[in-house]
Write a protein that holds these residues in place. Structure first.
Motif, PDB file in Angstrom:
ATOM      1  N   LEU A  50      35.802  35.320  39.814  1.00 23.72           N
ATOM      2  CA  LEU A  50      36.470  34.632  38.711  1.00 23.72           C
ATOM      3  C   LEU A  50      35.625  33.416  38.362  1.00 23.72           C
ATOM      4  N   GLN A  51      35.033  33.432  37.161  1.00 23.27           N
ATOM      5  CA  GLN A  51      34.250  32.277  36.717  1.00 23.27           C
ATOM      6  C   GLN A  51      35.141  31.410  35.838  1.00 23.27           C
ATOM      7  N   VAL A  52      35.403  30.206  36.304  1.00 25.28           N
ATOM      8  CA  VAL A  52      36.396  29.334  35.683  1.00 25.28           C
ATOM      9  C   VAL A  52      35.715  28.151  35.017  1.00 25.28           C
ATOM     10  N   ASN A  53      35.886  28.034  33.697  1.00 27.10           N
ATOM     11  CA  ASN A  53      35.383  26.871  32.977  1.00 27.10           C
ATOM     12  C   ASN A  53      36.455  25.782  33.032  1.00 27.10           C
ATOM     13  N   LEU A  54      36.179  24.720  33.760  1.00 27.33           N
ATOM     14  CA  LEU A  54      37.156  23.653  33.973  1.00 27.33           C
ATOM     15  C   LEU A  54      37.212  22.651  32.834  1.00 27.33           C
ATOM     16  N   GLY A  55      36.335  22.801  31.864  1.00 27.43           N
ATOM     17  CA  GLY A  55      36.371  21.892  30.720  1.00 27.43           C
ATOM     18  C   GLY A  55      34.991  21.628  30.175  1.00 27.43           C
ATOM     19  N   HIS A 110      46.842  25.833  38.932  1.00 28.21           N
ATOM     20  CA  HIS A 110      47.758  26.537  39.833  1.00 28.21           C
ATOM     21  C   HIS A 110      47.834  28.027  39.494  1.00 28.21           C
ATOM     22  N   GLN A 111      47.675  28.377  38.231  1.00 28.57           N
ATOM     23  CA  GLN A 111      47.652  29.792  37.863  1.00 28.57           C
ATOM     24  C   GLN A 111      46.397  30.470  38.405  1.00 28.57           C
ATOM     25  N   VAL A 112      45.270  29.748  38.406  1.00 30.43           N
ATOM     26  CA  VAL A 112      44.058  30.268  39.035  1.00 30.43           C
ATOM     27  C   VAL A 112      44.326  30.556  40.512  1.00 30.43           C
ATOM     28  N   LEU A 113      44.964  29.620  41.183  1.00 34.83           N
ATOM     29  CA  LEU A 113      45.251  29.796  42.609  1.00 34.83           C
ATOM     30  C   LEU A 113      46.208  30.955  42.857  1.00 34.83           C
ATOM     31  N   LEU A 125      41.950  26.889  29.029  1.00 39.89           N
ATOM     32  CA  LEU A 125      43.367  27.145  28.747  1.00 39.89           C
ATOM     33  C   LEU A 125      43.918  28.328  29.554  1.00 39.89           C
ATOM     34  N   GLY A 126      43.043  29.007  30.288  1.00 38.89           N
ATOM     35  CA  GLY A 126      43.486  30.124  31.112  1.00 38.89           C
ATOM     36  C   GLY A 126      43.320  31.486  30.472  1.00 38.89           C
ATOM     37  N   TYR A 127      42.708  31.567  29.285  1.00 38.38           N
ATOM     38  CA  TYR A 127      42.515  32.854  28.630  1.00 38.38           C
ATOM     39  C   TYR A 127      41.261  33.556  29.164  1.00 38.38           C
ATOM     40  N   LEU A 137      46.736  38.824  35.137  1.00 39.48           N
ATOM     41  CA  LEU A 137      46.030  39.358  36.293  1.00 39.48           C
ATOM     42  C   LEU A 137      46.943  39.519  37.496  1.00 39.48           C
ATOM     43  N   LEU A 138      48.111  38.875  37.459  1.00 33.26           N
ATOM     44  CA  LEU A 138      49.056  38.978  38.571  1.00 33.26           C
ATOM     45  C   LEU A 138      49.680  40.368  38.652  1.00 33.26           C
ATOM     46  N   THR A 139      49.693  41.082  37.523  1.00 36.49           N
ATOM     47  CA  THR A 139      50.371  42.387  37.497  1.00 36.49           C
ATOM     48  C   THR A 139      49.518  43.502  36.902  1.00 36.49           C
TER      49      THR A 139
END
Length: 321
Positions: free
Chosen positions: A24-29, A57-60, A259-261, A288-290
């Motif tokens: 998961l590559q996460v752009n934090l800003g 928290h959604q990433v976690l 934004l989590g998209y 991604l949770l489901t």
């Protein structure tokens, strides 16, 4: 740079499908202490977009599922997000490997004096931008004085144990070309980096990643303004190798914006080309949770030729020897 989007969307790039994602590559800003010429994010000190605590928290929540084994933190300068330490600490507690895409100079900024020690304490892998081993070239691309600061930070990281042969604390460097050309051989260039940085400054590091400049955002704007956009695209297309298709990063990586998209890669994120699932709307972390993305079609456009040209290019460097 969304102005170049019409030039990039229509494509005959080969169709791709995703494998089971493990990164998961996460752009934090987009906030950054620098404004580099090759930046495909158009990040800088005046950008204020930052990932919220709720989205962190959604990433976690996604990491707790266990399928994602690596989280790759990027920006801007990811360390400038106020929730950076929380995310890193929680991910490591879950046994997830953490990559910090670090511009080096942030570790010498006021307020970040303890960040290098924090990264070492949590065994965070550092992938650091150093687009050349010569001061003039680095300063031309990243700003006056950046090379000297970067050298001091690399020496600090070495003192903490980064780059040692035991591999406990990994320090990789990233090379970007100076202009509209493909990177040279990653293997031979690493030898040059090893010799010069070792002999001149006593610096050690693990791997060198050569990454092609992508024709989007700030670098794309430069190509357009110089009238080089179409010639660079022709170069990328002519250097395409089918063998690189199996290993492009979008096969196993999911990109997440602040934004989590979801996107198939960081470059698609910057072009506003979201990940798509048949018959479904815009995809978010919470999906991604489901839902599984294995075998999902990958959104491709003309900039994708940059990942398969020559030796290939990904966030992990060249795809072929």
């Amino acid at each position: 740079m969304h102005a170049t989007l019409p030039l990039l969307v229509a494509t005959d790039f080969p169709a791709l499908r995703r494998h089971t994602p493990d990164t998961l590559q996460v752009n934090l800003g987009y906030t950054c202490n620098q404004s580099c010429l090759h930046c495909h994010v158009n990040a800088g000190p005046n950008r204020t977009e930052q990932m919220s605590l709720e989205t962190v928290h959604q990433v976690l929540d996604v990491l707790r599922l266990g399928a994602i084994r690596t989280i790759d933190l990027t920006g801007g300068a990811p360390e400038m997000n106020q929730h950076f330490r929380l995310l890193v600490s929680a991910a490591r507690e879950l046994g997830v490997a953490v990559i910090d895409r670090c511009n080096l100079t942030i570790l010498k900024q006021p307020g970040y004096e303890t960040m290098a020690q924090f990264l070492a304490d949590h065994q965070v892998k550092i992938v650091a931008s150093l687009p050349c081993y010569l001061a003039d070239n680095v300063d031309k691309q990243r700003g006056d004085g950046v090379f000297n600061i970067s050298i001091r930070v690399l020496q600090l990281l070495n003192a903490l144990g980064y780059g040692a042969p035991d591999g406990r604390l990994t320090l990789d460097l990233v090379y970007n070309p100076q202009g509209a050309v493909l990177p040279p051989s990653q293997t031979s260039l690493k030898q040059d980096y090893d010799h010069f940085l070792g002999d001149q400054f006593g610096i050690r590091f693990n791997q060198l990643f050569t990454i092609a400049n992508m024709p989007i955002q700030r670098f794309g704007s430069t190509l357009v303004s110089k009238g080089q956009f179409h010639s660079y695209m022709s170069l990328l297309r002519s250097a395409h190798r089918d063998a690189n298709l199996d290993n492009v990063m979008c096969r196993s990586l999911i990109s997440v914006d602040y934004l989590g998209y979801l996107y198939d890669c960081d470059f698609n994120q910057m072009l506003g080309l979201p990940l798509k699932q048949a018959g479904k709307g815009r995809r978010h972390l919470t999906h991604l949770l489901t839902e599984s993305l294995a075998d999902n079609p990958i959104v491709v456009a003309d900039h994708c030729w940059g990942c398969t040209a020559g030796a290939g290019s990904s966030c992990g460097g060249a795809l072929a020897a």
